[in-house]
Motif scaffolding. Structure first.
Motif, PDB file in Angstrom:
ATOM      1  N   SER A 215       7.087   3.648  -6.754  1.00 58.20           N
ATOM      2  CA  SER A 215       6.596   2.296  -6.492  1.00 58.20           C
ATOM      3  C   SER A 215       6.262   1.609  -7.813  1.00 58.20           C
ATOM      4  N   LYS A 216       6.472   0.295  -7.868  1.00 60.04           N
ATOM      5  CA  LYS A 216       6.253  -0.436  -9.122  1.00 60.04           C
ATOM      6  C   LYS A 216       4.787  -0.406  -9.535  1.00 60.04           C
ATOM      7  N   VAL A 217       3.874  -0.706  -8.593  1.00 56.12           N
ATOM      8  CA  VAL A 217       2.426  -0.670  -8.849  1.00 56.12           C
ATOM      9  C   VAL A 217       1.769   0.118  -7.725  1.00 56.12           C
ATOM     10  N   ILE A 218       0.943   1.097  -8.110  1.00 57.05           N
ATOM     11  CA  ILE A 218       0.256   1.935  -7.128  1.00 57.05           C
ATOM     12  C   ILE A 218      -1.247   1.705  -7.251  1.00 57.05           C
ATOM     13  N   ILE A 219      -1.874   1.369  -6.118  1.00 59.60           N
ATOM     14  CA  ILE A 219      -3.319   1.134  -6.073  1.00 59.60           C
ATOM     15  C   ILE A 219      -3.931   2.151  -5.118  1.00 59.60           C
ATOM     16  N   ALA A 220      -4.862   2.945  -5.616  1.00 61.24           N
ATOM     17  CA  ALA A 220      -5.455   4.017  -4.809  1.00 61.24           C
ATOM     18  C   ALA A 220      -6.924   3.749  -4.536  1.00 61.24           C
ATOM     19  N   ILE A 221      -7.333   4.016  -3.301  1.00 59.66           N
ATOM     20  CA  ILE A 221      -8.737   3.955  -2.909  1.00 59.66           C
ATOM     21  C   ILE A 221      -9.087   5.299  -2.283  1.00 59.66           C
ATOM     22  N   ASN A 222     -10.032   6.011  -2.887  1.00 61.91           N
ATOM     23  CA  ASN A 222     -10.394   7.331  -2.398  1.00 61.91           C
ATOM     24  C   ASN A 222     -11.803   7.668  -2.864  1.00 61.91           C
ATOM     25  N   LYS A 223     -12.567   8.309  -2.005  1.00 60.69           N
ATOM     26  CA  LYS A 223     -13.950   8.620  -2.375  1.00 60.69           C
ATOM     27  C   LYS A 223     -14.050   9.842  -3.283  1.00 60.69           C
ATOM     28  N   ASP A 224     -12.953  10.598  -3.403  1.00 57.51           N
ATOM     29  CA  ASP A 224     -12.941  11.771  -4.271  1.00 57.51           C
ATOM     30  C   ASP A 224     -12.361  11.401  -5.638  1.00 57.51           C
ATOM     31  N   PRO A 225     -13.168  11.378  -6.693  1.00 53.73           N
ATOM     32  CA  PRO A 225     -12.668  10.984  -8.021  1.00 53.73           C
ATOM     33  C   PRO A 225     -11.635  11.955  -8.589  1.00 53.73           C
ATOM     34  N   GLU A 226     -11.557  13.173  -8.023  1.00 59.88           N
ATOM     35  CA  GLU A 226     -10.600  14.175  -8.501  1.00 59.88           C
ATOM     36  C   GLU A 226      -9.318  14.205  -7.661  1.00 59.88           C
ATOM     37  N   ALA A 227      -9.165  13.276  -6.745  1.00 60.45           N
ATOM     38  CA  ALA A 227      -7.982  13.262  -5.885  1.00 60.45           C
ATOM     39  C   ALA A 227      -6.712  13.107  -6.723  1.00 60.45           C
ATOM     40  N   PRO A 228      -5.668  13.883  -6.443  1.00 64.22           N
ATOM     41  CA  PRO A 228      -4.419  13.826  -7.220  1.00 64.22           C
ATOM     42  C   PRO A 228      -3.769  12.449  -7.242  1.00 64.22           C
ATOM     43  N   ILE A 229      -4.047  11.607  -6.239  1.00 65.99           N
ATOM     44  CA  ILE A 229      -3.422  10.285  -6.182  1.00 65.99           C
ATOM     45  C   ILE A 229      -3.771   9.453  -7.402  1.00 65.99           C
ATOM     46  N   PHE A 230      -4.937   9.686  -7.991  1.00 65.65           N
ATOM     47  CA  PHE A 230      -5.355   8.903  -9.154  1.00 65.65           C
ATOM     48  C   PHE A 230      -4.510   9.202 -10.397  1.00 65.65           C
TER      49      PHE A 230
END
Length: 255
Positions: A215-230
């Protein structure tokens, strides 16, 4: 089922494409990696006894045709070159810029004898006429287990409407029965490359990354700061999606 109600048949089409390529002595046959393209291209490769490169995200013809593919869920990119021509290539949707206006491209209409069909349509169903396919969408708002319940996906529907996008889902959300499989993004779902991808309440397992990491721009929202999505996100917000998404919708609607 390979014969569609609108007259499309991969058996007929692939035979025509292969015959045209054979007569023209083409070096490459390039087909979009759409559901129909994926049915056509392998058949063409077999008929031509050609090399096949699937789900390509970039092409380079500076020193012979080379194709770039995303590997291991987007962790690696690999360049491949066929040792002989012709080669049949399928290109991932939304990965290539359209040709500039007024581009001079030669076209030729051909016809071929229709081969005997080995299959027939036994049943067909379609979605809503207003429904946009995930692979064609410019903005996708996907939710995962972090949305906590299927009812909370209404927030993502509101967000996607505010952005003229569509809703997607992780495998965890689909397996939980919260969303339909047609909305699943990932290795066992759909591979997408939108302009903007929201990953809301999605941890970022490798199976999901395989479906959206281009994806050109990825925006992640997650309560876990260590989540791999970041690790793949261009922008990340640490917090509870159920609280943050309504505020985001309000700000978008207020301009």
């Amino acid at each position: 089922m390979v014969f569609a109600s609108d007259g499309f048949s991969p058996e007929v089409t692939s035979d025509s494409v292969a015959e045209t390529a054979r007569q023209g002595s083409f070096d490459a046959v390039v087909v979009a990696a759409t559901p129909r393209g994926k049915e056509i291209a392998p058949r063409v490769a077999v008929k031509l006894e050609a090399a096949f490169l699937g789900d390509v995200v970039a092409l380079d013809n500076s020193d012979g045709l080379k194709a770039k593919r995303s590997l291991y869920g987007g962790k690696l990119d690999g360049w491949f070159r066929a040792e002989a021509s012709p080669v049949v290539v399928t290109t991932r949707p939304k990965m290539f810029e359209p040709a500039s206006a007024g581009a001079d491209v030669a076209t030729e209409q051909t016809s071929s004898a229709e081969p005997a069909r080995k299959s027939e349509l036994v049943e067909a169903s379609t979605g809503s006429a207003d429904e946009v396919d995930l692979t064609e969408a410019d903005v996708i708002v996907s939710g995962g287990r972090g949305m906590k319940s299927p009812e909370n996906f209404k927030l993502l529907e509101e967000l996607s409407q505010a952005l003229n996008g569509v809703v997607g889902a992780s495998r965890a959300a689909v397996d939980s029965g919260w969303r339909d499989h047609a909305e699943q993004v990932g290795q066992t779902g759909k591979v997408v490359s939108p302009q903007v991808y929201f990953a809301v309440g999605i941890s970022g397992a490798i199976q999901h990354l395989a479906g959206m990491s281009t994806s050109k721009v990825i925006i992640a929202i997650n309560k876990d700061p260590e989540a791999p999505i970041f690790k793949v996100a261009d922008y990340g917000v640490v917090g509870d999606a159920i609280q943050l998404v309504p505020e985001l919708i309000k700000r978008i609607q207020n301009g």
